[in-house]
Each structure stands twice: as structure tokens, then as C-alpha cells.
Design a protein around this motif. Structure first.
Motif, PDB file in Angstrom:
ATOM      1  N   ASP A  26       0.824  -1.217   0.000  1.00  0.00           N
ATOM      2  CA  ASP A  26       0.000   0.000   0.000  1.00  0.00           C
ATOM      3  C   ASP A  26       0.857   1.266   0.000  1.00  0.00           C
ATOM      4  O   ASP A  26       0.475   2.282   0.597  1.00  0.00           O
ATOM      5  CB  ASP A  26      -0.932   0.027   1.221  1.00  0.00           C
ATOM      6  CG  ASP A  26      -1.781  -1.242   1.326  1.00  0.00           C
ATOM      7  OD1 ASP A  26      -2.273  -1.704   0.281  1.00  0.00           O
ATOM      8  OD2 ASP A  26      -1.929  -1.764   2.444  1.00  0.00           O
ATOM      9  N   GLY A  27       2.014   1.210  -0.654  1.00  0.00           N
ATOM     10  CA  GLY A  27       2.887   2.366  -0.734  1.00  0.00           C
ATOM     11  C   GLY A  27       3.627   2.684   0.553  1.00  0.00           C
ATOM     12  O   GLY A  27       4.246   3.751   0.671  1.00  0.00           O
ATOM     13  N   LEU A  28       3.588   1.769   1.520  1.00  0.00           N
ATOM     14  CA  LEU A  28       4.257   1.962   2.806  1.00  0.00           C
ATOM     15  C   LEU A  28       5.364   0.933   2.982  1.00  0.00           C
ATOM     16  O   LEU A  28       5.243  -0.216   2.550  1.00  0.00           O
ATOM     17  CB  LEU A  28       3.267   1.812   3.960  1.00  0.00           C
ATOM     18  CG  LEU A  28       2.051   2.742   3.966  1.00  0.00           C
ATOM     19  CD1 LEU A  28       1.116   2.383   5.124  1.00  0.00           C
ATOM     20  CD2 LEU A  28       2.483   4.203   4.065  1.00  0.00           C
ATOM     21  N   LEU A  29       6.434   1.356   3.637  1.00  0.00           N
ATOM     22  CA  LEU A  29       7.483   0.420   4.044  1.00  0.00           C
ATOM     23  C   LEU A  29       7.076  -0.101   5.423  1.00  0.00           C
ATOM     24  O   LEU A  29       7.013   0.668   6.389  1.00  0.00           O
ATOM     25  CB  LEU A  29       8.842   1.131   4.114  1.00  0.00           C
ATOM     26  CG  LEU A  29      10.105   0.260   4.102  1.00  0.00           C
ATOM     27  CD1 LEU A  29      11.344   1.125   3.876  1.00  0.00           C
ATOM     28  CD2 LEU A  29      10.276  -0.542   5.373  1.00  0.00           C
ATOM     29  N   LYS A  30       6.781  -1.388   5.489  1.00  0.00           N
ATOM     30  CA  LYS A  30       6.227  -1.967   6.708  1.00  0.00           C
ATOM     31  C   LYS A  30       7.208  -2.941   7.360  1.00  0.00           C
ATOM     32  O   LYS A  30       7.942  -3.650   6.680  1.00  0.00           O
ATOM     33  CB  LYS A  30       4.915  -2.703   6.400  1.00  0.00           C
ATOM     34  CG  LYS A  30       3.824  -1.804   5.836  1.00  0.00           C
ATOM     35  CD  LYS A  30       2.528  -2.577   5.624  1.00  0.00           C
ATOM     36  CE  LYS A  30       1.411  -1.658   5.126  1.00  0.00           C
ATOM     37  NZ  LYS A  30       0.130  -2.392   4.989  1.00  0.00           N
ATOM     38  N   VAL A  31       7.167  -2.970   8.691  1.00  0.00           N
ATOM     39  CA  VAL A  31       7.876  -3.977   9.473  1.00  0.00           C
ATOM     40  C   VAL A  31       6.799  -4.862  10.095  1.00  0.00           C
ATOM     41  O   VAL A  31       5.956  -4.388  10.866  1.00  0.00           O
ATOM     42  CB  VAL A  31       8.752  -3.335  10.565  1.00  0.00           C
ATOM     43  CG1 VAL A  31       9.471  -4.417  11.369  1.00  0.00           C
ATOM     44  CG2 VAL A  31       9.772  -2.387   9.940  1.00  0.00           C
TER      45      VAL A  31
ATOM     46  N   GLN B 298       2.354  -6.177  19.449  1.00  0.00           N
ATOM     47  CA  GLN B 298       3.719  -6.685  19.487  1.00  0.00           C
ATOM     48  C   GLN B 298       3.722  -8.202  19.291  1.00  0.00           C
ATOM     49  O   GLN B 298       2.836  -8.911  19.758  1.00  0.00           O
ATOM     50  CB  GLN B 298       4.350  -6.330  20.837  1.00  0.00           C
ATOM     51  CG  GLN B 298       5.815  -6.680  20.967  1.00  0.00           C
ATOM     52  CD  GLN B 298       6.368  -6.279  22.331  1.00  0.00           C
ATOM     53  OE1 GLN B 298       5.630  -6.144  23.307  1.00  0.00           O
ATOM     54  NE2 GLN B 298       7.671  -6.090  22.413  1.00  0.00           N
ATOM     55  N   VAL B 299       4.731  -8.694  18.587  1.00  0.00           N
ATOM     56  CA  VAL B 299       4.829 -10.124  18.338  1.00  0.00           C
ATOM     57  C   VAL B 299       5.137 -10.871  19.635  1.00  0.00           C
ATOM     58  O   VAL B 299       5.766 -10.332  20.555  1.00  0.00           O
ATOM     59  CB  VAL B 299       5.917 -10.414  17.271  1.00  0.00           C
ATOM     60  CG1 VAL B 299       7.311 -10.073  17.796  1.00  0.00           C
ATOM     61  CG2 VAL B 299       5.872 -11.865  16.808  1.00  0.00           C
ATOM     62  N   ASN B 300       4.687 -12.113  19.711  1.00  0.00           N
ATOM     63  CA  ASN B 300       4.952 -12.958  20.876  1.00  0.00           C
ATOM     64  C   ASN B 300       6.457 -13.079  21.120  1.00  0.00           C
ATOM     65  O   ASN B 300       7.220 -13.323  20.195  1.00  0.00           O
ATOM     66  CB  ASN B 300       4.343 -14.353  20.643  1.00  0.00           C
ATOM     67  CG  ASN B 300       4.515 -15.263  21.846  1.00  0.00           C
ATOM     68  OD1 ASN B 300       4.312 -14.835  22.981  1.00  0.00           O
ATOM     69  ND2 ASN B 300       4.883 -16.504  21.596  1.00  0.00           N
ATOM     70  N   GLY B 301       6.869 -12.886  22.361  1.00  0.00           N
ATOM     71  CA  GLY B 301       8.284 -13.025  22.706  1.00  0.00           C
ATOM     72  C   GLY B 301       9.065 -11.739  22.683  1.00  0.00           C
ATOM     73  O   GLY B 301      10.243 -11.716  23.044  1.00  0.00           O
ATOM     74  N   GLY B 302       8.433 -10.638  22.267  1.00  0.00           N
ATOM     75  CA  GLY B 302       9.114  -9.347  22.291  1.00  0.00           C
ATOM     76  C   GLY B 302       9.253  -8.836  23.717  1.00  0.00           C
ATOM     77  O   GLY B 302       8.347  -9.008  24.534  1.00  0.00           O
ATOM     78  N   GLU B 303      10.386  -8.215  24.020  1.00  0.00           N
ATOM     79  CA  GLU B 303      10.614  -7.699  25.363  1.00  0.00           C
ATOM     80  C   GLU B 303       9.668  -6.533  25.668  1.00  0.00           C
ATOM     81  O   GLU B 303       9.238  -5.813  24.766  1.00  0.00           O
ATOM     82  CB  GLU B 303      12.057  -7.223  25.527  1.00  0.00           C
ATOM     83  CG  GLU B 303      13.078  -8.348  25.598  1.00  0.00           C
ATOM     84  CD  GLU B 303      13.572  -8.799  24.241  1.00  0.00           C
ATOM     85  OE1 GLU B 303      14.518  -9.604  24.212  1.00  0.00           O
ATOM     86  OE2 GLU B 303      13.024  -8.344  23.229  1.00  0.00           O
ATOM     87  N   GLY B 304       9.403  -6.332  26.963  1.00  0.00           N
ATOM     88  CA  GLY B 304       8.507  -5.256  27.369  1.00  0.00           C
ATOM     89  C   GLY B 304       9.002  -3.888  26.927  1.00  0.00           C
ATOM     90  O   GLY B 304       8.214  -3.035  26.507  1.00  0.00           O
TER      91      GLY B 304
ATOM     92  N   GLU C 252       7.628 -16.824  17.273  1.00  0.00           N
ATOM     93  CA  GLU C 252       8.099 -16.105  18.453  1.00  0.00           C
ATOM     94  C   GLU C 252       9.278 -15.247  18.025  1.00  0.00           C
ATOM     95  O   GLU C 252      10.026 -15.608  17.109  1.00  0.00           O
ATOM     96  CB  GLU C 252       8.516 -17.083  19.555  1.00  0.00           C
ATOM     97  CG  GLU C 252       8.786 -16.422  20.881  1.00  0.00           C
ATOM     98  CD  GLU C 252       9.002 -17.443  21.993  1.00  0.00           C
ATOM     99  OE1 GLU C 252       9.418 -17.039  23.089  1.00  0.00           O
ATOM    100  OE2 GLU C 252       8.768 -18.643  21.742  1.00  0.00           O
ATOM    101  N   PHE C 253       9.464 -14.101  18.686  1.00  0.00           N
ATOM    102  CA  PHE C 253      10.481 -13.159  18.242  1.00  0.00           C
ATOM    103  C   PHE C 253      11.900 -13.694  18.429  1.00  0.00           C
ATOM    104  O   PHE C 253      12.744 -13.563  17.550  1.00  0.00           O
ATOM    105  CB  PHE C 253      10.319 -11.827  18.981  1.00  0.00           C
ATOM    106  CG  PHE C 253      11.186 -10.742  18.417  1.00  0.00           C
ATOM    107  CD1 PHE C 253      11.063 -10.334  17.092  1.00  0.00           C
ATOM    108  CD2 PHE C 253      12.151 -10.116  19.209  1.00  0.00           C
ATOM    109  CE1 PHE C 253      11.874  -9.339  16.568  1.00  0.00           C
ATOM    110  CE2 PHE C 253      12.955  -9.110  18.693  1.00  0.00           C
ATOM    111  CZ  PHE C 253      12.815  -8.725  17.376  1.00  0.00           C
TER     112      PHE C 253
ATOM    113  N   HIS D 181       7.826  -4.773  17.387  1.00  0.00           N
ATOM    114  CA  HIS D 181       6.509  -4.137  17.252  1.00  0.00           C
ATOM    115  C   HIS D 181       6.327  -3.638  15.816  1.00  0.00           C
ATOM    116  O   HIS D 181       7.223  -2.991  15.269  1.00  0.00           O
ATOM    117  CB  HIS D 181       6.349  -2.961  18.225  1.00  0.00           C
ATOM    118  CG  HIS D 181       4.908  -2.622  18.465  1.00  0.00           C
ATOM    119  ND1 HIS D 181       4.273  -2.835  19.671  1.00  0.00           N
ATOM    120  CD2 HIS D 181       3.950  -2.124  17.634  1.00  0.00           C
ATOM    121  CE1 HIS D 181       3.001  -2.457  19.573  1.00  0.00           C
ATOM    122  NE2 HIS D 181       2.785  -2.031  18.340  1.00  0.00           N
ATOM    123  N   PRO D 182       5.179  -3.910  15.197  1.00  0.00           N
ATOM    124  CA  PRO D 182       4.941  -3.436  13.823  1.00  0.00           C
ATOM    125  C   PRO D 182       5.029  -1.916  13.721  1.00  0.00           C
ATOM    126  O   PRO D 182       4.554  -1.186  14.609  1.00  0.00           O
ATOM    127  CB  PRO D 182       3.523  -3.922  13.515  1.00  0.00           C
ATOM    128  CG  PRO D 182       3.302  -5.072  14.446  1.00  0.00           C
ATOM    129  CD  PRO D 182       4.048  -4.727  15.693  1.00  0.00           C
TER     130      PRO D 182
END
Length: 282
Positions: A67-72, A108-114, A79-80, A252-253
Motif C-alpha cells: 500500500d505504498g508503505l514500508l512496513k515492518v 507486538q509479536v509474541n516473545g518481544g521484550e517489554g 516467536e520473536f 513491534h509493527p
């Protein structure tokens, strides 16, 4: 306390002569055109480097254009597992103004730090991604840390973190890993425009809404907070005059709709013109 661009530049000792009213209205020829690092179509001019993977391996399609965006994104992760990722533009720069428009989205994806919730960054004067080892977590670089708010609490953005580096703040070597800016908090999924003024190893400023929220100089290799690197790439005490720009993936996205750069190197040896051009851009 917030400072204007001019007040911080003056305090840093590199304030350039004030332009007259005539000079302040420069012609278009005096203003550099933006280089669109993100072209809105693909990331062919970028190199991904994700921990536990080789340079160039865009594991699980972490970095993508939609959609014209650079996404993460992390829909390909179970798990991260501390697979910190960075996407490096293939051309290094030294003197420039980097302008980003970003927003945090989703969960946030599962396993990402707080601490990594709504956390990303722009790595400045960064290490060549091709010199990063497979298990290396972060490029040796200066990080302009990007943070999002939770809707209630204060949380500054455009902070500073220093993986494998140190800087000088108020004429003293600053060795802690991170320090906060004086920015306001940006809650929710709103778009935020962040500017980073980088003038070789002389000064770096983080700028939001036309205000300098953090400034430092003499970026240099040193300190810790980077793991599993090639020792040949970490020459402590070496001044960082140039390097690669990386966008970060920390679990995090995040979306980027603009990643543009104004190359200021043609004005490096003309302080009056450099000052004039910077004031026009900001």
C-alpha cells in the motif's frame, strides 16, 4: 526544556553567521532536492540484516512494501526470539538531514521484550550491514530511538541509544546506553515526522515539530550494548564521520511512509551557506 535549532547550534559552538533577510529567501537552486531513500515501490536499494540470519536474508518477509508503505511485520514469526532486525540503505552518508514519517500499529509479536513495545529506531552513521556477523544483534551505530505512547503515560521519542558507541554531551563523554529527549509523547497510531540533522562527527540533532529535542557531538566507536560482532569492526575511539542509515525491527509493527534525505555534503566547507540551507529545510 526545548530549544530552537538556532539556539542549540549557537550553544554547540558551531553557529554560523546569521543570514540577512535577503539571504533568508534563497532561490530554489540553493536548496537541495530530497533523495527518496524509500521509493514507495520496493526495497531493492536496501539490505536487511536480521539477527541469527545472514546479511541480505529478509527472514519471514519482515521488511516489506504494501500500500505504498514500508512496513515492518512479524506474521511469519512464531516467536520473536531476539531476532532484532535492521534494514540498511545501500549508500552511506556523512552530512545530511534525514526526515522520517512513521507510525506504530497493531500488536507486538509474541516473545518481544517489554521495553520493545512500540519501539523502533533510525540508526545513524551505522555499520555496513555486510560486515555484521550472523549472530550480531545491532549494528555499531548511533540510534535515534522511536517510541510510541500507551495513551496515558508520558514517553518521549527521538531519544538516543548507543550500540557500540559513545557521544559527547555538554562537553563530557556520555557512556550510558540511552538518554531521553525533551519531546512530547505521541500516542496511538498517529503519523509522526522526525528529523535528524547529522553533520559528520561535529554535531547530531534530533528535531520534532521544528524543535531540537536532543543534541550531541563527537559520535565515536566505544562502549558496549552490542553483541557477537567482528572485533575488527569495533575500533574504540574511532570518530564516526559517516555511515549507513538503518531502520529497525525490534518486535513491534511499524510503518514508514517517508524516508527522505537532504544531502548537505556540498555545503560542508561553506558554513554560511550550510546554515542558510538548514534553516530553509527546517
Amino acid at each position: 526544556m526545548k530549544f530552537t535549532f538556532l539556539s542549540v547550534l549557537a550553544a554547540s559552538g558551531i553557529f554560523f553567521a546569521c543570514a540577512t533577510k535577503t539571504n533568508a529567501t534563497a532561490t530554489t537552486d540553493d536548496t537541495p532536492k530530497p533523495i527518496q531513500l524509500f521509493n514507495g515501490k520496493d526495497i531493492n536499494d536496501w539490505t536487511p540484516k536480521i539477527r541469527l540470519h545472514e546479511p541480505g536474508d529478509n527472514y519471514a518477509n519482515t521488511f516489506r512494501v504494501e500500500d505504498g508503505l514500508l512496513k515492518v511485520r512479524y506474521d511469519g514469526y512464531d516467536e520473536f526470539k531476539q531476532q532484532y532486525g535492521h534494514l540498511a540503505f545501500n549508500t552511506p552518508y556523512s552530512y545530511y538531514l534525514l526526515r522520517l514519517e512513521y507510525r506504530f500499529v497493531g500488536e507486538q509479536v509474541n516473545g518481544g521484550e517489554g521495553w520493545a513495545w512500540r519501539n523502533s529506531g533510525a540508526m545513524l552513521h551505522g555499520q555496513d550491514p555486510k560486515t555484521m556477523l550472523k549472530d550480531q544483534d545491532f549494528p555499531i551505530s548511533i540510534e535515534g530511538q522511536l517510541l510510541g505512547g500507551n495513551g496515558t503515560d508520558e514517553r518521549t521519542t527521538s531519544n538516543l541509544c548507543t550500540p557500540g558507541t559513545n557521544v559527547v554531551i555538554n562537553e563530557k563523554l556520555f557512556t550510558p546506553h540511552c538518554t531521553s529527549s525533551t519531546s512530547k509523547t505521541y500516542h496511538g497510531d498517529q503519523w509522526v515526522t522526525a528529523d535528524f540533522l547529522v553533520l559528520g562527527d561535529s554535531i547530531i540533532q534530533h528535531i520534532l515539530d521544528g524543535q531540537v529535542v536532543l543534541a550531541y557531538n563527537k559520535p565515536q566507536v566505544g562502549g558496549g550494548n552490542v553483541e557477537s560482532y567482528d572485533p575488527k569492526q569495533k575500533q574504540d575511539g574511532k570518530m564516526l564521520e559517516s555511515g549507513f542509515i538503518h531502520l529497525q525491527s525490534e518486535s513491534h509493527p511499524i510503518d514508514f511512509r517517508k524516508v527522505e534525505l537532504y544531502d548537505l555534503s556540498p555545503y560542508k566547507n561553506d558554513k554560511v551557506k550550510l546554515d542558510k540551507v538548514i534553516k530553509q529545510l527546517l
